[in-house]
Design a protein around this motif. Structure first.
Motif, short mmCIF file in Angstrom:
data_model
loop_
_atom_site.label_atom_id
_atom_site.label_comp_id
_atom_site.label_asym_id
_atom_site.label_seq_id
_atom_site.Cartn_x
_atom_site.Cartn_y
_atom_site.Cartn_z
N UNK A 162 0.84 -1.20 0.00
CA UNK A 162 0.00 0.00 0.00
C UNK A 162 0.87 1.25 0.00
N UNK A 163 1.91 1.25 0.83
CA UNK A 163 2.81 2.40 0.92
C UNK A 163 3.44 2.73 -0.43
N UNK A 164 3.88 1.71 -1.15
CA UNK A 164 4.50 1.95 -2.45
C UNK A 164 3.50 2.54 -3.44
N UNK A 165 2.24 2.13 -3.33
CA UNK A 165 1.22 2.75 -4.18
C UNK A 165 1.00 4.21 -3.79
N UNK A 166 1.01 4.49 -2.51
CA UNK A 166 0.77 5.86 -2.05
C UNK A 166 1.87 6.82 -2.48
N UNK A 167 3.09 6.31 -2.62
CA UNK A 167 4.20 7.19 -3.03
C UNK A 167 4.43 7.19 -4.53
N UNK A 168 3.57 6.48 -5.27
CA UNK A 168 3.69 6.59 -6.71
C UNK A 168 3.68 5.31 -7.49
N UNK A 169 3.40 4.20 -6.88
CA UNK A 169 3.30 2.95 -7.63
C UNK A 169 4.31 1.92 -7.20
N UNK A 170 3.90 0.66 -7.23
CA UNK A 170 4.77 -0.44 -6.82
C UNK A 170 5.94 -0.58 -7.77
N UNK A 171 7.09 -0.96 -7.23
CA UNK A 171 8.27 -1.17 -8.04
C UNK A 171 8.17 -2.51 -8.77
#
Length: 228
Positions: A162-171
């Protein structure tokens, strides 16, 4: 950059009223990529587990009776998190409990500024919308089917996505090792993109190509496009 995604489970809502931590789960990220390193510890709260807490966590007195007390694991927990940024959903709740337990041990407190609150991030990004972990999983199409009960490590793994989506998308190839079996280097540098099975079609038109060639011809023999 090292980050630690963190979650706790507790016997209730207020450490000053006698509630204690019963579980800590944490996942390490380096450069927004999972390293495969985790911290997971069940803890004997030294008090009876209230029925409502048992319903949420599924952790009962018999299960927790032989688990270590926080005083036995507090230093190891601090060693794991170090000075990394702590990614927490509703950080005020977890930091309140952790600092209470650490204070009772005489150990250093976790500075509030060390935490990044994903609940606050979600509310700013999606004002007026539900911002629970389950709601964010639905929004970002993240599979949380295994989350039938609250569990600190599983919640940390889900929160990392979820955090990676909140900062701009999963790696690419994020895959947490504890869930998918895959691992990545500590700095994430071992990931390389795979070639496309079918190359993309050229997007430039014949007219645009001709105009570019004419422009380059006007630059003379030293034009960058004519070298190499």
């Amino acid at each position: 950059m090292r980050e630690v995604v963190l979650d706790t489970e507790t016997t209730g809502f207020d450490p000053q009223s006698g509630d204690r931590i019963v579980e800590i789960g944490a996942v390490e990220l380096m450069g927004h990529m999972a390293t495969g390193k985790t911290y997971h510890q069940y803890i004997n709260p030294e008090r009876a587990m209230p029925e409502e807490a048992f319903q949420v966590h599924g952790l009962g007195d018999e299960f927790l009776r032989d688990k270590p007390k926080f005083a036995e694991v507090g230093q190891a927990f601090l060693d794991f998190i170090g000075d990394a940024k702590l990614i927490i959903h509703n950080a005020a709740f977890d930091i309140k409990f952790l600092n209470a337990e650490l204070k009772w041990m005489g150990l250093p407190q976790i500075p509030w500024e060390q935490a990044i609150d994903t609940l606050e991030m979600a509310r700013k990004r999606f004002p007026g919308s539900p911002a629970s972990l389950d709601a964010l999983c639905r929004r970002f199409n993240i599979d949380n089917g295994a989350r039938t009960l609250h569990g600190a490590l599983l919640d940390s793994e889900i929160l990392a996505e979820v955090y990676l989506e909140l900062i701009g998308g999963r790696q690419p190839d994020f895959g947490l090792s504890t869930r998918s079996g895959s691992t990545s280097g500590a700095d994430g540098d071992d990931w390389t993109p795979r070639p496309r099975a079918t190359p993309l079609k050229p997007r430039i038109t014949e007219k645009e190509a001709a105009a570019h060639a004419e422009f380059v011809a006007k630059l003379g023999d030293d034009a960058l496009w004519l070298k190499g």
